[in-house]
Design an enzyme around this catalytic site. Structure first.
Site: not given
Ligand code: AMP
Length: 210
Positions: A8, A155, A81, A120
């Site tokens: 996508k 990561r 943040r 991830r």
């Protein structure tokens, strides 16, 4: 925000196409500085690797620089943040005459966040993200390198120790922002559970209603 569904496109591309929003993610800006080997990137790296926040002054300076010359309608991701960052952003937006229309809080339980971050995988070249369980890489061609496969990496700060620290840092330094934005009536709570597409639809609806 969760990862985009495989095939996508990146979040940035979807937001641009669906809502005309520029996507400014301070984590991405910091990783670009790191990849370019700048002094700012080197200063940020030791904080990022440990899962700590980069000092407010560094992040605010970087956002100020990014907004120079105008950026149109923007969706900030991962910024502000801390309360000092939110105060600095309000000041900056007064200077350029652009208000904060809405603040989106994506509600996701801690154990689900740890699962999402720990599984991830990202493509180094095109930035698309995958997940070991919910969106596994199935040989999709890289969108940046014609004819090549995605070049996947994890990561450093998605390692378990850094993830645990990032979630603690959220509780102590970022959660106070909820009160800050609720007081101004700008907070929209969004259920962050479900598929990436379901969450993306909720985000889009909240932004359109803002
Ligand atoms: P992210 O890509 O949003 O998960 O950010 C990765 C890391 O970059 C964070 O764990 C922080 O070390 C740093 N970072 C990103 N955005 C900010 C911010 N607004 N303030 C301080 N540190 C940040």
């Amino acid at each position: 925000m969760g990862p985009p569904g495989a095939g996508k496109g990146t979040q940035a591309e979807r937001l641009k196409a669906d809502l005309g929003l520029a996507h400014i993610a301070t984590g991405d800006l910091l990783r670009e500085e790191l990849a370019a080997g700048t002094a700012l990137g080197r200063e940020a790296k030791r904080h990022m690797d440990a899962g700590d926040l980069v000092p407010d002054a560094v992040v605010i300076g970087m956002v100020r620089e990014r907004l120079k010359g105008g950026a149109g309608n923007v969706l900030f991701d991962g910024f502000p943040r801390t309360v000092p960052q939110a105060e600095a952003l309000d000041g900056l937006l007064v200077e350029i005459g652009a208000p904060v229309d809405a603040v989106l809080l994506l509600d996701v339980p801690r154990d689900e966040l740890a699962r999402r971050l720990g599984g991830r995988w990202l493509c180094r070249a095109c930035g698309r993200s995958y997940h070991e369980v919910s969106a596994p890489y199935a040989g999709e061609p890289c969108r940046a390198a014609a004819g090549a496969a995605c070049d996947l990496y994890q990561r450093d700060d998605d390692r378990p120790e850094a993830v645990a620290n990032r979630l603690d840092v959220y509780d102590t330094q970022t959660a106070p922002l909820v009160g800050y934005y609720e007081a101004g009536g700008r907070m929209r709570r969004i259920d962050g559970q479900g598929t990436a597409d379901e969450v993306y639809e909720r985000i889009q609806a909240a932004i359109r209603a803002a």
